[in-house]
Design an enzyme around this catalytic site. Structure first.
Site, PDB file in Angstrom:
ATOM      1  N   HIS A 135       1.392  88.522  19.779  1.00 40.98           N
ATOM      2  CA  HIS A 135       2.338  89.517  19.242  1.00 40.98           C
ATOM      3  C   HIS A 135       2.155  89.737  17.738  1.00 40.98           C
ATOM      4  CE1 HIS A 135       4.394  89.858  22.998  1.00 40.98           C
ATOM      5  NE2 HIS A 135       4.816  88.604  23.001  1.00 40.98           N
ATOM      6  N   ASP A 172      -0.702  87.285  29.821  1.00 36.58           N
ATOM      7  CA  ASP A 172       0.671  86.904  29.494  1.00 36.58           C
ATOM      8  C   ASP A 172       1.641  87.951  30.082  1.00 36.58           C
ATOM      9  OD1 ASP A 172       2.060  85.058  27.126  1.00 36.58           O
ATOM     10  OD2 ASP A 172       3.130  86.942  27.432  1.00 36.58           O
ATOM     11  N   HIS A 174       4.002  89.326  28.659  1.00 36.09           N
ATOM     12  CA  HIS A 174       4.341  90.306  27.623  1.00 36.09           C
ATOM     13  C   HIS A 174       3.091  91.049  27.150  1.00 36.09           C
ATOM     14  CE1 HIS A 174       7.356  86.969  27.213  1.00 36.09           C
ATOM     15  NE2 HIS A 174       8.189  88.000  27.222  1.00 36.09           N
ATOM     16  N   ASP A 253       3.574  82.816  31.323  1.00 39.22           N
ATOM     17  CA  ASP A 253       4.982  83.150  31.532  1.00 39.22           C
ATOM     18  C   ASP A 253       5.188  84.234  32.590  1.00 39.22           C
ATOM     19  OD1 ASP A 253       3.737  84.862  29.782  1.00 39.22           O
ATOM     20  OD2 ASP A 253       5.212  84.680  28.179  1.00 39.22           O
TER      21      ASP A 253
HETATM   22 ZN   LIG Z   1       4.645  85.939  26.737  1.00 42.66          ZN
END
Ligand SMILES: [Zn+2]
Length: 316
Positions: A135, A172, A174, A253
């Site tokens: 991120h 991931d 995200h 995740d």
């Molecule tokens: Zn994540």
């Protein structure tokens, strides 16, 4: 443990550093030091630990990080780094006295992985590191991330070894908005990603460059839907691009048991996708793969998933 204590060429390197467990964003924060202990415990229980080439991550040089992050941003992080306690950089992300040290070693792990693989001392590598990185944008920390570890490593592979095409694979839950921010529009890099959408960080549905192959999945998608997306979208694009090295933003995740997200992957899906990427690397990349830990917050599921990922990397 010395970097020479494991197997020689052909080995899977396991790269980490003690400082990565000293970065702590506060009681109850899901991105916690216990994540690395859970991974280590499970690798030992799975009988994999002794087969890995254990290497301490050196700190990345500031100039290596500056190739993907702004100097002003690095100065700002250093200025805000506290001697004691924690300072919130945003509602999710905090810095303590050890955070920057851990972040430099986390980025250095990927650089070390590239060096070990390119010199033939390892075949591939898993970097058990935190803070995670995907991120982190060129000039902004966010979502538990400070330095974009996988971007620093990919840049090092191009700068130090003259690689002309590298692929970044992100599974991931995200979207890897930071990696996209750094590489969108750069023809040397292909990024393929699968992530839950709409979901934090609420980006990725419209790629920022033609070198970004983003596959948003709706909540409650299963491992079967994940595998179909990999086969139909990732693999043709990766094979067409023919990367010289693969970098994995390895977040776990998207696991069914991980409450951070709402996808339904299980350990077998992580083993499967790792095998698919091993095949790509075998055809195009001299089997060179650097995998770097991103998310994964349910400790048991994280440990089990990493163990399956690493087991495949070792060739078992
Ligand atoms: Zn994540």
């Amino acid at each position: 443990m010395s970097e020479w204590s494991g197997q020689a060429s052909g080995a899977t390197a396991y790269i980490s550093h003690s400082s990565c467990s000293m970065h702590d964003m506060g009681k109850g924060h899901p991105e916690c030091p216990e994540r690395l202990a859970a991974i280590q415990d499970r690798l030992i229980a799975a009988g994999l630990w002794d087969y890995l080439l254990h290497v301490d991550a050196p700190p990345a040089l500031r100039e290596q990080i500056e190739r993907v992050h702004c100097a002003d941003y690095l100065d700002d992080l250093a200025r805000r780094s506290p001697a004691v306690g924690t300072v919130q950089l945003d509602p999710d992300t905090a810095i303590n006295a050890y955070t920057l040290r851990a972040a430099y070693h986390a980025a250095g792990a990927g650089i070390k992985a590239v060096d070990l693989i390119m010199s033939g001392r390892a075949q591939n590598a898993f970097c058990a590191i935190r803070p995670p990185g995907h991120h982190a944008e060129r000039a902004r920390s966010m979502g538990f991330c400070f330095f974009n570890n996988v971007a620093v490593a990919a840049q090092h592979a191009m700068d130090a070894y003259g690689l002309e095409r590298v692929a970044i694979i992100d599974f991931d839950v995200h979207h890897g908005n930071g990696t996209e921010d750094i590489w969108a529009g750069d023809p040397r890099v292909l990024m393929v990603g699968i992530f839950q959408h709409p979901f934090y960080p609420y980006s990725g549905d419209i790629p920022k460059g033609s070198n970004m192959h983003n596959v948003p999945l709706p909540r409650a998608s299963t491992g079967q839907q994940f595998r179909e997306a990999v086969c139909e979208q990732w693999l043709p694009r990766l094979n067409e691009f023919a990367p010289e090295m693969l970098f994995i933003s390895a977040g776990f995740d998207a696991h069914l048991e991980d409450d951070m997200g709402s996808l339904g992957l299980v350990e077998a899906d992580y083993a499967w996708v790792t095998r698919q990427l091993m095949k790509v690397a075998e055809v195009h990349s001299s089997r060179r793969i650097v995998s770097m830990l991103e998310g994964g917050y349910e400790l048991s599921a994280l440990g089990r998933s990493v163990a399956e990922h690493v087991r495949v990397l070792t060739g078992e």
